[in-house]
Design an enzyme around this catalytic site. Structure first.
Site, PDB file in Angstrom:
ATOM      1  N   HIS A 159      -3.083  -3.636  -2.996  1.00 44.97           N
ATOM      2  CA  HIS A 159      -1.986  -4.457  -2.481  1.00 44.97           C
ATOM      3  C   HIS A 159      -0.998  -4.796  -3.590  1.00 44.97           C
ATOM      4  O   HIS A 159      -1.396  -5.085  -4.730  1.00 44.97           O
ATOM      5  CB  HIS A 159      -2.524  -5.767  -1.902  1.00 44.97           C
ATOM      6  CG  HIS A 159      -3.026  -5.637  -0.497  1.00 44.97           C
ATOM      7  ND1 HIS A 159      -2.300  -5.041   0.510  1.00 44.97           N
ATOM      8  CD2 HIS A 159      -4.188  -6.079   0.090  1.00 44.97           C
ATOM      9  CE1 HIS A 159      -2.987  -5.093   1.642  1.00 44.97           C
ATOM     10  NE2 HIS A 159      -4.134  -5.714   1.418  1.00 44.97           N
ATOM     11  N   CYS A 233       2.573  -0.410  -2.131  1.00 46.88           N
ATOM     12  CA  CYS A 233       3.754  -0.488  -1.276  1.00 46.88           C
ATOM     13  C   CYS A 233       4.995  -0.867  -2.084  1.00 46.88           C
ATOM     14  O   CYS A 233       4.906  -1.572  -3.089  1.00 46.88           O
ATOM     15  CB  CYS A 233       3.544  -1.510  -0.162  1.00 46.88           C
ATOM     16  SG  CYS A 233       2.223  -1.083   0.984  1.00 46.88           S
ATOM     17  N   ARG A 242       6.146   4.012  -0.669  1.00 49.73           N
ATOM     18  CA  ARG A 242       5.051   3.947  -1.622  1.00 49.73           C
ATOM     19  C   ARG A 242       5.577   4.149  -3.046  1.00 49.73           C
ATOM     20  O   ARG A 242       6.463   4.973  -3.284  1.00 49.73           O
ATOM     21  CB  ARG A 242       3.991   5.014  -1.324  1.00 49.73           C
ATOM     22  CG  ARG A 242       3.250   4.788  -0.022  1.00 49.73           C
ATOM     23  CD  ARG A 242       2.391   3.542  -0.051  1.00 49.73           C
ATOM     24  NE  ARG A 242       1.688   3.351   1.213  1.00 49.73           N
ATOM     25  CZ  ARG A 242       2.176   2.654   2.228  1.00 49.73           C
ATOM     26  NH1 ARG A 242       3.372   2.076   2.123  1.00 49.73           N
ATOM     27  NH2 ARG A 242       1.486   2.518   3.340  1.00 49.73           N
TER      28      ARG A 242
END
Length: 255
Positions: A159, A233, A242
């Site tokens: 993340h 991300c 990405r």
């Protein structure tokens, strides 16, 4: 002098309007508080809990490795040079071929990722599921890609925002920065080599054994080697694209 007459129905309409305005104001305040709590939960609470959980898992792995029985290293640990690449530096220790270790179970934490520049030290777990891996603050290993130290591409996801956000600042990594992966049996050192600032979320080429973007075809590699891929991300607080960082294996040593 004429005295104005206020009818009862006029008073009732005014009272209803006042109640409606008051109720609307209360509703807006309630919605605002709920939204604020959701933001606090996502940006603070999930980070706090995930980071604490990840730290405990790192400590547990270190204790386990300190007292556990070592398992065999990968059978295709690197020789003196990467396959087909003269750029690969000689690892500090050459491994003799041995039996390949068992594949980690789904969502099992089995390695530790350390990035000194980012002051990052987090567990690596098998799989990239949100609930089972990423939302715990872990970094996830893409199934089907290679394991640490193996020829090919050891690819990881994490993340960038919320839930521990381990890859929040991977965009700050520069060529030559060290990335280490520790397992029960060995410590693998990689050096950051390339960064792909933005590509499609469906750009599977970055995960290939020889990683190369299928969207931005000038980015990536054309020869076999020992690669590490970090994906997250971008832009921040979105999942539209990405960001990819590639590194090459430089050394390995037994624990």
């Amino acid at each position: 002098m004429r005295i104005p007459v206020v009818r009862h129905d006029t008073r009732r309409r005014r009272a209803r309007r006042r109640r409606a305005v008051w109720a609307g104001g209360e509703l807006l305040v309630t919605v605002g508080v709920v939204l604020l709590l959701l933001v606090v939960h996502q940006l603070w609470w999930t980070n706090r809990e995930a980071r604490r959980g990840a730290e405990r898992k790192v400590e547990a792995l270190e204790r386990e490795w300190g007292t556990g029985t070592p398992t065999p290293p990968p059978s295709d640990a690197p020789a003196d040079e990467a396959e087909g690449s003269g750029e690969q530096r000689t690892p500090t220790t050459r491994r003799q071929p041995t039996t390949r270790p068992a594949q980690p179970s789904w969502s099992q934490a089995y390695a530790i990722l350390t990035i000194p520049r980012l002051h990052l030290r987090v567990p690596v777990a098998e799989g990239v599921g949100k609930q089972e891996v990423l939302n715990k603050g872990y970094v996830g290993h893409y199934p089907g890609t290679q394991q640490p130290g193996q020829a090919g591409n050891f690819a990881l996801a994490g993340h960038r925002n919320t839930h521990g956000e381990p890859f929040r600042y991977v965009n700050r990594l520069a060529k030559g920065d060290t990335v280490q992966v520790e397992t029960r049996t060995a410590i693998y050192s990689y050096a950051v080599d390339k960064t792909l600032a933005q590509t499609s979320a469906r750009d599977s080429g970055v995960l290939n054994r020889v990683p190369r973007s299928t969207v931005r075809t000038a980015s990536g590699y054309s020869e076999p080697g020992y690669y590490l891929t970090l994906t997250t991300c971008t832009p921040e607080y979105t999942s539209r694209y990405r960001l990819v960082v590639w590194a090459k294996l430089t050394s390995m040593r037994p624990r």
